[in-house]
Write an enzyme that holds these catalytic residues in place. Structure first.
Site, short mmCIF file in Angstrom:
data_model
loop_
_atom_site.label_atom_id
_atom_site.label_comp_id
_atom_site.label_asym_id
_atom_site.label_seq_id
_atom_site.Cartn_x
_atom_site.Cartn_y
_atom_site.Cartn_z
N SER A 31 18.53 24.73 -28.93
CA SER A 31 18.15 25.99 -28.26
C SER A 31 18.60 26.04 -26.79
O SER A 31 18.52 25.05 -26.06
CB SER A 31 16.63 26.16 -28.31
OG SER A 31 16.27 27.29 -27.55
N SER A 33 17.12 28.36 -24.88
CA SER A 33 15.99 29.02 -24.21
C SER A 33 15.38 28.19 -23.08
O SER A 33 15.04 28.74 -22.02
CB SER A 33 14.92 29.42 -25.23
OG SER A 33 15.45 30.42 -26.07
N THR A 78 11.17 31.12 -33.14
CA THR A 78 12.49 31.24 -33.77
C THR A 78 12.41 30.78 -35.21
O THR A 78 11.33 30.44 -35.72
CB THR A 78 13.56 30.50 -32.94
OG1 THR A 78 14.85 30.83 -33.47
CG2 THR A 78 13.37 28.99 -32.95
N LYS A 82 9.50 33.32 -37.55
CA LYS A 82 9.38 34.65 -36.95
C LYS A 82 8.51 35.59 -37.78
O LYS A 82 7.84 36.47 -37.22
CB LYS A 82 10.77 35.29 -36.76
CG LYS A 82 11.54 34.72 -35.59
CD LYS A 82 12.85 35.48 -35.41
CE LYS A 82 13.58 35.04 -34.17
NZ LYS A 82 14.78 35.84 -33.91
N ASP A 119 14.10 40.94 -29.41
CA ASP A 119 15.49 40.85 -29.88
C ASP A 119 16.17 42.22 -29.88
O ASP A 119 17.36 42.34 -29.56
CB ASP A 119 15.56 40.28 -31.30
CG ASP A 119 15.41 38.77 -31.33
OD1 ASP A 119 15.73 38.11 -30.31
OD2 ASP A 119 14.98 38.24 -32.37
N GLY A 146 16.97 38.53 -40.47
CA GLY A 146 16.04 38.87 -39.39
C GLY A 146 16.72 39.55 -38.21
O GLY A 146 16.22 40.54 -37.67
P1 NAP Z 1 19.06 35.08 -41.30
O1 NAP Z 1 17.74 35.78 -41.29
O2 NAP Z 1 19.21 33.78 -42.02
O3 NAP Z 1 20.13 36.15 -41.91
C1 NAP Z 1 21.50 35.81 -42.03
C2 NAP Z 1 22.26 36.92 -42.75
O4 NAP Z 1 23.60 36.48 -42.88
C3 NAP Z 1 21.75 37.19 -44.19
O5 NAP Z 1 22.02 38.53 -44.52
C4 NAP Z 1 22.62 36.26 -44.99
O6 NAP Z 1 22.77 36.66 -46.34
C5 NAP Z 1 23.94 36.41 -44.28
N1 NAP Z 1 24.81 35.26 -44.53
C6 NAP Z 1 24.51 33.96 -44.35
N2 NAP Z 1 25.56 33.20 -44.67
C7 NAP Z 1 26.52 34.05 -45.10
C8 NAP Z 1 27.84 33.87 -45.60
N3 NAP Z 1 28.37 32.65 -45.75
N4 NAP Z 1 28.57 34.97 -45.95
C9 NAP Z 1 28.03 36.21 -45.82
N5 NAP Z 1 26.78 36.45 -45.36
C10 NAP Z 1 26.05 35.38 -45.00
O7 NAP Z 1 19.58 34.80 -39.82
P2 NAP Z 1 19.34 35.72 -38.54
O8 NAP Z 1 18.15 35.27 -37.80
O9 NAP Z 1 19.43 37.12 -38.97
O10 NAP Z 1 20.61 35.32 -37.63
C11 NAP Z 1 21.91 35.79 -37.94
C12 NAP Z 1 22.87 35.39 -36.83
O11 NAP Z 1 22.51 36.04 -35.62
C13 NAP Z 1 22.86 33.89 -36.50
O12 NAP Z 1 24.17 33.48 -36.22
C14 NAP Z 1 22.01 33.79 -35.25
O13 NAP Z 1 22.37 32.69 -34.43
C15 NAP Z 1 22.40 35.11 -34.56
N6 NAP Z 1 21.35 35.57 -33.64
C16 NAP Z 1 21.70 35.72 -32.33
C17 NAP Z 1 20.77 36.17 -31.42
C18 NAP Z 1 21.16 36.35 -29.98
O14 NAP Z 1 20.26 36.46 -29.12
N7 NAP Z 1 22.43 36.41 -29.66
C19 NAP Z 1 19.45 36.46 -31.85
C20 NAP Z 1 19.13 36.30 -33.21
C21 NAP Z 1 20.10 35.84 -34.09
P3 NAP Z 1 21.73 36.17 -47.47
O15 NAP Z 1 20.44 36.88 -47.18
O16 NAP Z 1 22.38 36.59 -48.73
O17 NAP Z 1 21.61 34.68 -47.32
#
Ligand code: NAP
Length: 294
Positions: A31, A33, A78, A82, A119, A146
């Site tokens: 992290s 943070s 996180t 969440k 977020d 998420g």
């Molecule tokens: P999450 O809840 O696990 O959701 C991930 C999404 O991506 C789901 O729809 C998942 O599909 C899809 N996915 C995963 N692997 C995949 C693949 N190989 N091919 C196609 N789709 C795929 O994660 P999240 O919390 O939403 O986070 C998503 C991304 O955003 C991460 O990289 C995280 O680091 C980033 N993020 C950044 C910030 C920031 O402040 N910049 C904040 C939050 C998150 P399935 O449901 O089918 O598995």
């Protein structure tokens, strides 16, 4: 001025009055943070320290009880807690209710714990200068997890898009996401497309958002949610992934004259909103970006 005096505002002093802010997650070792919040506390001379706590799912309730018992200044939440933390809190803000997830816990003067979600605000901050361009335009979000929920909430509440298309490998999950936002979408702009049927939506979109881990440092680094051929000048291509700072998605977008937006600004934006809720003060951004090496 002596070096020690020049450094003093940037050095945290731990004392009996020092307050505690925590990140609850699993894993947390990666992290950024703690670097963000501790740089901000030090720059403003706030007597507080931010630590990352790896909390297993079975201990989440105890961890929240610990926040109450210790009189914590605040907490971030996180993956994977969440959504699960919602049941351990006393109240949620409307934004956390709508997104269905909490990333920030704000202790209240009466001792209760309020859950909110920063977020969505963090995501929209880098888009604010482009809000005029986005009005009446189309957008595509890749992913239905998420982060995509926070992105959809922000886009439905901050701009009047003509169309918002969710492209996900699990269309049923994307449909559930879309249905859960129906109340915020009176004009029905939100819909779901399978990746194999999304070409036209991607080509027509002014904003493309990657809310999947594709492109992230590690196993996914060489991947992208969409091949480069459809990028064009005038498009905003926004990657939530922030490590590496320049993902394949962003590199390929920039090579075709689209405007790349990296995930670090969202990370800092969501932290800044949490910091303000805990301390009542705006987060000082230059020392934070210096601490992140950006
Ligand atoms: P999450 O809840 O696990 O959701 C991930 C999404 O991506 C789901 O729809 C998942 O599909 C899809 N996915 C995963 N692997 C995949 C693949 N190989 N091919 C196609 N789709 C795929 O994660 P999240 O919390 O939403 O986070 C998503 C991304 O955003 C991460 O990289 C995280 O680091 C980033 N993020 C950044 C910030 C920031 O402040 N910049 C904040 C939050 C998150 P399935 O449901 O089918 O598995």
């Amino acid at each position: 001025m002596a070096l020690v005096d020049r450094l003093r505002p940037h050095v945290m002093t731990l004392a009996a009055r020092t307050r505690l802010a925590l990140l609850l997650g699993d894993p947390v070792a990666h992290s950024r943070s703690p670097a963000i919040h501790n740089a901000a506390f030090a720059a403003l001379g706030i007597e507080a320290v931010y630590l990352a706590a790896r909390v297993e799912a079975s201990h989440l309730g105890d961890a929240v009880a610990g926040l109450r018992a210790l009189g914590a200044l605040g907490a971030n939440v996180t993956i994977p807690h969440k959504q699960a933390i919602v049941g351990h809190l006393d109240a949620l803000t409307p934004v956390a209710e709508a997104i269905g997830a909490v990333n920030t816990v704000v202790p209240q003067p009466d001792g209760t714990l309020l859950g909110t979600n920063t977020d969505a605000a963090g995501f929209f901050e880098p888009l604010r200068p482009h809000a005029g361009t986005l009005s009446g335009a189309e957008a595509v979000v890749f992913g239905a997890g998420g982060a995509a929920r926070a992105v959809v909430y922000a886009l439905l509440t901050e701009v009047r898009l003509a169309r918002l298309t969710l492209v996900a490998r699990s269309p049923a999950k994307a449909e559930r996401l879309a249905q859960s936002f129906a109340a915020l979408d009176p004009n029905g702009v939100l819909h779901v497309a399978e990746p194999t049927h999304a070409d036209d939506y991607v080509r027509d979109a002014t904003l493309l958002v990657n809310a999947t881990p594709l492109g992230m440092h590690g196993a996914h680094e060489a991947a992208t949610p969409w091949p480069a051929a459809d990028f064009r000048s005038g498009q905003l291509v926004y990657d939530l992934v922030y490590a590496p700072a320049e993902t394949r998605f962003l590199r390929e977008a920039a090579a075709r004259d689209a405007t790349p937006l990296g995930g670090l600004a969202m990370l800092v934006g969501q932290a800044a909103e949490a910091f303000q809720l805990w301390t009542g003060q705006p987060m000082p951004l230059p020392p934070v970006y210096r601490a992140l090496g950006a």
